[in-house]
Every structure is written in C-alpha cells, then in structure tokens.
Scaffold this motif. Structure first.
Motif, short mmCIF file in Angstrom:
data_model
loop_
_atom_site.label_atom_id
_atom_site.label_comp_id
_atom_site.label_asym_id
_atom_site.label_seq_id
_atom_site.Cartn_x
_atom_site.Cartn_y
_atom_site.Cartn_z
N LYS A 63 15.64 -5.65 26.47
CA LYS A 63 15.78 -4.68 25.40
C LYS A 63 15.75 -5.40 24.06
O LYS A 63 16.27 -6.51 23.93
N ALA A 64 15.13 -4.77 23.07
CA ALA A 64 15.03 -5.34 21.74
C ALA A 64 15.07 -4.21 20.70
O ALA A 64 14.95 -3.04 21.04
N ILE A 65 15.22 -4.61 19.45
CA ILE A 65 15.26 -3.68 18.33
C ILE A 65 13.98 -3.86 17.52
O ILE A 65 13.51 -4.98 17.33
N TYR A 76 24.18 -3.10 11.72
CA TYR A 76 24.32 -3.76 10.43
C TYR A 76 25.67 -4.45 10.30
O TYR A 76 25.77 -5.56 9.78
N ASN A 77 26.73 -3.81 10.79
CA ASN A 77 28.06 -4.41 10.74
C ASN A 77 28.12 -5.68 11.58
O ASN A 77 28.71 -6.67 11.18
N GLN A 78 27.51 -5.65 12.77
CA GLN A 78 27.46 -6.84 13.62
C GLN A 78 26.68 -7.96 12.95
O GLN A 78 27.08 -9.12 13.01
N ALA A 79 25.58 -7.62 12.30
CA ALA A 79 24.78 -8.63 11.62
C ALA A 79 25.56 -9.25 10.47
O ALA A 79 25.49 -10.47 10.25
N GLU A 80 26.32 -8.44 9.73
CA GLU A 80 27.14 -8.97 8.64
C GLU A 80 28.19 -9.93 9.17
O GLU A 80 28.43 -10.98 8.57
N THR A 103 20.53 6.32 16.58
CA THR A 103 21.26 7.25 15.72
C THR A 103 21.78 6.51 14.49
O THR A 103 21.81 5.27 14.46
N ASP A 104 22.22 7.24 13.50
CA ASP A 104 22.78 6.63 12.29
C ASP A 104 24.01 5.78 12.61
O ASP A 104 24.20 4.71 12.02
N ASP A 105 24.84 6.23 13.54
CA ASP A 105 26.03 5.46 13.92
C ASP A 105 25.64 4.13 14.57
O ASP A 105 26.26 3.09 14.31
N GLU A 106 24.63 4.16 15.43
CA GLU A 106 24.18 2.93 16.08
C GLU A 106 23.58 1.95 15.07
O GLU A 106 23.81 0.74 15.15
N LEU A 108 10.10 3.38 8.00
CA LEU A 108 10.03 3.25 9.45
C LEU A 108 11.41 3.46 10.07
O LEU A 108 12.43 3.10 9.49
N ARG A 109 11.42 4.04 11.27
CA ARG A 109 12.68 4.30 11.98
C ARG A 109 12.99 3.16 12.93
O ARG A 109 12.09 2.61 13.58
N LEU A 110 14.27 2.82 13.04
CA LEU A 110 14.70 1.80 13.98
C LEU A 110 14.73 2.36 15.39
O LEU A 110 15.19 3.49 15.59
N VAL A 111 14.24 1.58 16.33
CA VAL A 111 14.24 1.98 17.73
C VAL A 111 14.73 0.83 18.59
O VAL A 111 14.68 -0.33 18.20
N GLN A 112 15.22 1.19 19.76
CA GLN A 112 15.50 0.21 20.80
C GLN A 112 14.39 0.39 21.81
O GLN A 112 14.08 1.52 22.21
N TYR A 113 13.75 -0.71 22.21
CA TYR A 113 12.67 -0.60 23.17
C TYR A 113 12.84 -1.64 24.26
O TYR A 113 13.56 -2.62 24.10
N SER A 114 12.22 -1.37 25.39
CA SER A 114 12.28 -2.28 26.54
C SER A 114 10.89 -2.78 26.86
O SER A 114 9.93 -2.00 26.86
N VAL A 115 10.78 -4.06 27.13
CA VAL A 115 9.53 -4.65 27.58
C VAL A 115 9.81 -5.47 28.83
O VAL A 115 10.90 -5.99 29.01
N THR A 116 8.81 -5.57 29.68
CA THR A 116 8.94 -6.35 30.90
C THR A 116 8.36 -7.73 30.66
O THR A 116 7.22 -7.87 30.21
#
Length: 107
Positions: free
Chosen positions: A31-33, A83-87, A75-78, A6-14
């Motif tokens: 916004k969420a991941i 992952y770096n922030q989570a670490e 993107t791969d950079d995002e 599965l691909r990671l996405v950023q999505y918005s919900v109201t």
C-alpha cells in the motif's frame, strides 16, 4: 494541473519479492499514498474493458497505473492524520540532527 487540485489516495500495487532462503519470487501487495490524476480504460486480449486509475506516487513522483479496485480516496480526517504523522517525523529528525551537531561540536 496543480497538486492542490489532485486528491490524495491510498493505492495497492503488487510487487515481486525474492525470498531470502530460496530463489523463488513471491508476489506481495504493497500500500502507498499518491495523487489521483485520471481514470482510464484498456481492452484486454478478449476485448473486455479493464478500468484503471493513473496515480502519481507521493514519495518519488512516478506515475503508476493501478486497477480501479485498488484505489481508495482518503477522507479529510485521514489526510489530517497523515500530515500530523509527517510533522512528528520531521520534528524527530530535526531533534536528532541537532543532537548530532551538539555532540560533534562538543568533541
């Protein structure tokens, strides 16, 4: 389907938020991941097709139906930055837990 597929996405919900001072509720975009699963389409009352994405929330695993315009593939950079922030957060939590254990054992 595995999560690695599965691909990671950023999505918005109201979401509806109640005001602190008033009883009125207001709408707020959050916004969420999540993990993208599939595209779909529904017909509205007028017969027009509305496209949506089925996204699994990364935090709680719930499936969310999101409008196609509110989904953005990361993107791969995002992804690497996330992952770096989570670490960093995990390391900080481990250090705080170690300090709390040291304080309680010193008492």
């Amino acid at each position: 389907m595995n999560r690695t597929d599965l691909r990671l996405v950023q999505y918005s919900v109201t979401t509806k938020v109640k005001g602190k001072k008033s009883k009125k509720s207001t709408s707020k975009k959050v916004k969420a991941i999540g993990y993208f699963h599939i595209w779909g389409a529904n017909a509205d009352k007028k017969g027009n097709e509305k496209f949506y994405a089925l996204v699994e929330d990364a935090n709680n695993g719930s499936l969310v139906e999101v409008a196609h315009k509110d989904v953005r593939f990361l993107t791969d950079d995002e992804i690497e930055m996330l992952y770096n922030q989570a670490e960093e957060v995990l390391i900080e939590e481990e250090e705080e837990a170690a300090e709390a254990i040291a304080e309680t054992s010193a008492e």
